[in-house]
Design a protein around this motif. Structure first.
Motif, mmCIF file in Angstrom:
data_model
loop_
_atom_site.group_PDB
_atom_site.id
_atom_site.type_symbol
_atom_site.label_atom_id
_atom_site.label_comp_id
_atom_site.label_asym_id
_atom_site.label_seq_id
_atom_site.Cartn_x
_atom_site.Cartn_y
_atom_site.Cartn_z
ATOM 1 N N CYS A 120 0.814 -1.226 0.000
ATOM 2 C CA CYS A 120 0.000 0.000 0.000
ATOM 3 C C CYS A 120 0.840 1.266 0.000
ATOM 4 C CB CYS A 120 -0.938 0.012 1.199
ATOM 5 S SG CYS A 120 -2.103 -1.367 1.212
ATOM 6 N N ASP A 121 1.936 1.262 0.769
ATOM 7 C CA ASP A 121 2.813 2.422 0.790
ATOM 8 C C ASP A 121 4.163 2.022 1.368
ATOM 9 O OD1 ASP A 121 2.233 2.187 3.497
ATOM 10 O OD2 ASP A 121 1.381 4.193 3.714
ATOM 11 N N SER A 122 5.082 2.957 1.356
ATOM 12 C CA SER A 122 6.430 2.706 1.849
ATOM 13 C C SER A 122 6.483 2.817 3.371
ATOM 14 C CB SER A 122 7.407 3.705 1.230
ATOM 15 O OG SER A 122 8.651 3.679 1.894
ATOM 16 N N GLY A 123 7.388 2.068 3.967
ATOM 17 C CA GLY A 123 7.580 2.155 5.406
ATOM 18 C C GLY A 123 8.337 3.387 5.849
ATOM 19 N N GLU A 124 8.871 4.153 4.907
ATOM 20 C CA GLU A 124 9.619 5.354 5.277
ATOM 21 C C GLU A 124 8.761 6.341 6.055
ATOM 22 O OE1 GLU A 124 12.741 5.740 5.075
ATOM 23 O OE2 GLU A 124 13.230 4.019 3.820
ATOM 24 N N ARG A 125 7.442 6.288 5.820
ATOM 25 C CA ARG A 125 6.540 7.210 6.518
ATOM 26 C C ARG A 125 6.333 6.828 7.981
ATOM 27 N NH1 ARG A 125 1.716 7.930 1.954
ATOM 28 N NH2 ARG A 125 2.893 9.306 0.560
ATOM 29 N N TYR A 126 6.810 5.662 8.372
ATOM 30 C CA TYR A 126 6.491 5.135 9.703
ATOM 31 C C TYR A 126 7.740 4.849 10.528
ATOM 32 C CZ TYR A 126 2.272 4.504 6.967
ATOM 33 O OH TYR A 126 1.202 4.717 6.129
ATOM 34 N N ARG A 127 8.837 5.503 10.193
ATOM 35 C CA ARG A 127 10.087 5.285 10.927
ATOM 36 C C ARG A 127 9.937 5.641 12.404
ATOM 37 N NH1 ARG A 127 13.408 1.688 8.585
ATOM 38 N NH2 ARG A 127 13.985 2.272 6.467
ATOM 39 N N GLN A 128 9.115 6.620 12.725
ATOM 40 C CA GLN A 128 8.956 7.059 14.110
ATOM 41 C C GLN A 128 7.821 6.339 14.833
ATOM 42 O OE1 GLN A 128 8.919 11.387 14.489
ATOM 43 N NE2 GLN A 128 10.117 11.597 12.609
ATOM 44 N N THR A 129 7.147 5.426 14.149
ATOM 45 C CA THR A 129 6.032 4.710 14.780
ATOM 46 C C THR A 129 6.261 3.201 14.707
ATOM 47 O OG1 THR A 129 4.747 4.914 12.709
ATOM 48 C CG2 THR A 129 4.374 6.563 14.417
ATOM 49 N N TYR A 130 5.808 2.547 13.652
ATOM 50 C CA TYR A 130 5.851 1.081 13.588
ATOM 51 C C TYR A 130 7.265 0.511 13.658
ATOM 52 C CZ TYR A 130 1.236 2.121 11.635
ATOM 53 O OH TYR A 130 -0.017 2.612 11.403
ATOM 54 N N TYR A 131 8.249 1.282 13.218
ATOM 55 C CA TYR A 131 9.635 0.795 13.240
ATOM 56 C C TYR A 131 10.405 1.266 14.475
ATOM 57 C CZ TYR A 131 9.078 -0.896 8.464
ATOM 58 O OH TYR A 131 8.658 -1.578 7.352
ATOM 59 N N GLU A 132 9.722 1.921 15.393
ATOM 60 C CA GLU A 132 10.351 2.455 16.601
ATOM 61 C C GLU A 132 9.977 1.586 17.801
ATOM 62 O OE1 GLU A 132 12.246 3.794 19.354
ATOM 63 O OE2 GLU A 132 12.633 4.871 17.466
ATOM 64 N N PRO A 133 10.933 0.846 18.384
ATOM 65 C CA PRO A 133 10.621 -0.064 19.490
ATOM 66 C C PRO A 133 9.931 0.622 20.669
ATOM 67 C CG PRO A 133 12.822 -0.515 18.650
ATOM 68 C CD PRO A 133 12.343 0.727 17.957
ATOM 69 N N GLN A 134 10.316 1.833 21.002
ATOM 70 C CA GLN A 134 9.689 2.520 22.137
ATOM 71 C C GLN A 134 8.219 2.834 21.853
ATOM 72 O OE1 GLN A 134 12.203 5.930 22.928
ATOM 73 N NE2 GLN A 134 13.559 4.738 24.260
ATOM 74 N N TRP A 135 7.912 3.178 20.619
ATOM 75 C CA TRP A 135 6.519 3.448 20.232
ATOM 76 C C TRP A 135 5.685 2.174 20.388
ATOM 77 C CZ3 TRP A 135 2.771 1.879 16.789
ATOM 78 C CH2 TRP A 135 1.732 2.765 16.521
ATOM 79 N N LEU A 136 6.225 1.057 19.950
ATOM 80 C CA LEU A 136 5.509 -0.220 20.069
ATOM 81 C C LEU A 136 5.325 -0.608 21.534
ATOM 82 C CD1 LEU A 136 7.312 -2.284 17.271
ATOM 83 C CD2 LEU A 136 5.056 -1.209 17.136
#
Length: 386
Positions: A329-345
């Protein structure tokens, strides 16, 4: 920040209708379609699943970076050809991000003001993308009032409320005209299994699943449609209970998919099966696919991929072969601070590691996947035809 609002009539004078301007706007948008409509269909090689071919339609390569580019194009053409957008008409949309990015792009292309009404929690990356294309971000605290505020803002501006959640299913020509379903089948023509067993698509507006499901029936293809829904969303319950009045109070953590209500563009009658995917499983599948593609994908792509893998596991258990298709659907670059951030998870109690291990083992060795191991409290659920 949204600039001070003046009514459209005060800014532009009496409404004008120049047919030549509309002709030029439609031509500009159609030119964009000629340049960008046919995105790549990637085959994911999985030796452990011999006889099951997996394809990913990569919508992240559109100019605005997501599947919503197609929707925005269709919505603008629909509004222009119905006389809703004229020279200088402000355009307003209710959006969690990606649709607004794409609509800002097309608004800038034809020279009309654009306003996105979004939850204040929308990612900074998406807000920056909207402003990059000249759009204005109108942020609200309570997402439950998204629709009402968008309609009210359009009225105050004397503009047009695009309303993607109502018009997505009717703005796209589901019979063909290079829609996403027709593109998939054209690209599969030379493959070993050109008629897939399943196409998997998550639901945001419901417009893409409606287009795919209608196209399958119109072309009389045996392919079935599985719609993957996220943990906090009304679509799955509406499908299972046959009641489109179902709601979900808690907002979805997976941007772009899942809704608090069953949107008008969702057409359950063209869906063969639905799957409800826990948020941690969506993130897990996102991570697994990111490693296999060697580039990041977004959370909704993880939702799609998890559902596809469940279908692949069932096909393997039944000894059947064939192809499966889903969307990036889209690139993960938009989610570096959320889904790819362990502290956010961690702050949201999401641990994708257990499902990552199960999914990796399945793709590497064909080890069976069980529903019960996905999430003890919120297992992956399926409803519909087998």
């Amino acid at each position: 920040m949204t600039p001070p609002i003046a009514p459209h009539s005060a800014m532009m004078g009496p409404p004008r209708y120049r047919r030549g301007w509309v002709d030029d706007a439609v031509a500009a948008i159609e030119a964009d379609q000629c340049r960008t409509a046919d995105t790549h269909l990637i085959r994911l090689i999985v030796p452990a699943l011999a006889g099951i071919d997996i394809y990913l339609k990569d919508e992240s390569t559109h100019p605005t970076g997501s599947l919503k580019h197609r929707l925005a194009r269709s919505l603008f053409l629909y509004a222009l050809c119905n006389g809703h957008i004229r020279e200088g008409t402000p355009v307003v949309e209710a959006s969690s991000g990606s649709t607004a990015v794409s609509e800002a792009y097309f608004a800038q292309m034809i020279g009309v003001p654009f306003y996105a009404v979004m939850p204040r929690t929308t990612s900074a990356e998406k807000i920056a993308a909207i402003t990059h294309y000249g759009g204005n971000c109108h942020l609200i605290d309570d997402g439950r009032f998204l629709y009402a505020e968008a309609a009210a803002l359009a009225a105050r501006l004397g503009g047009h409320y695009m309303d993607q959640f109502t018009f997505a299913e009717r703005a796209t020509d589901w019979r063909g005209n290079n829609n996403i379903a027709e593109s998939i089948f054209n690209q599969l023509q030379g493959e070993r299994c050109p008629l897939p067993e399943w196409i998997v698509m998550s639901a945001g507006t419901g417009g893409t699943s409606a287009t795919i499901g209608r196209y399958l029936r119109y072309r009389r293809h045996p392919t079935r449609l599985c719609v993957a829904d996220v943990e906090h969303s009304a679509f799955f319950d509406a499908f299972c209970k046959g009641d489109c009045a179902q709601t979900c109070e808690r907002p979805s953590l997976i941007e772009g998919v899942g809704r608090p209500r069953c949107e008008p563009s969702f057409v359950p009658g063209v869906v063969d099966r639905m799957m409800k995917v826990p948020d941690a499983a969506s993130i897990a599948a996102m991570n697994v696919l990111t490693r296999r593609l060697r580039r990041p994908v977004g959370g909704s792509t993880g939702t799609n991929f998890l559902a596809l893998c469940r279908l692949a596991a069932q096909m393997r258990e039944a000894g059947t072969t064939g192809s499966l298709v889903t969307l990036i659907c889209d690139s993960g670059e938009r989610y570096r601070q959320t889904y790819y951030e362990p502290q956010w998870l961690a702050a949201r109690g999401l641990d994708p590691a257990p499902v990552e291990a199960v999914l990796t083992a399945f793709l590497d060795t064909g080890t069976p996947m069980g529903l019960d191991i996905l999430d003890a409290d919120n297992p992956c659920q399926m409803r519909g035809a087998a």
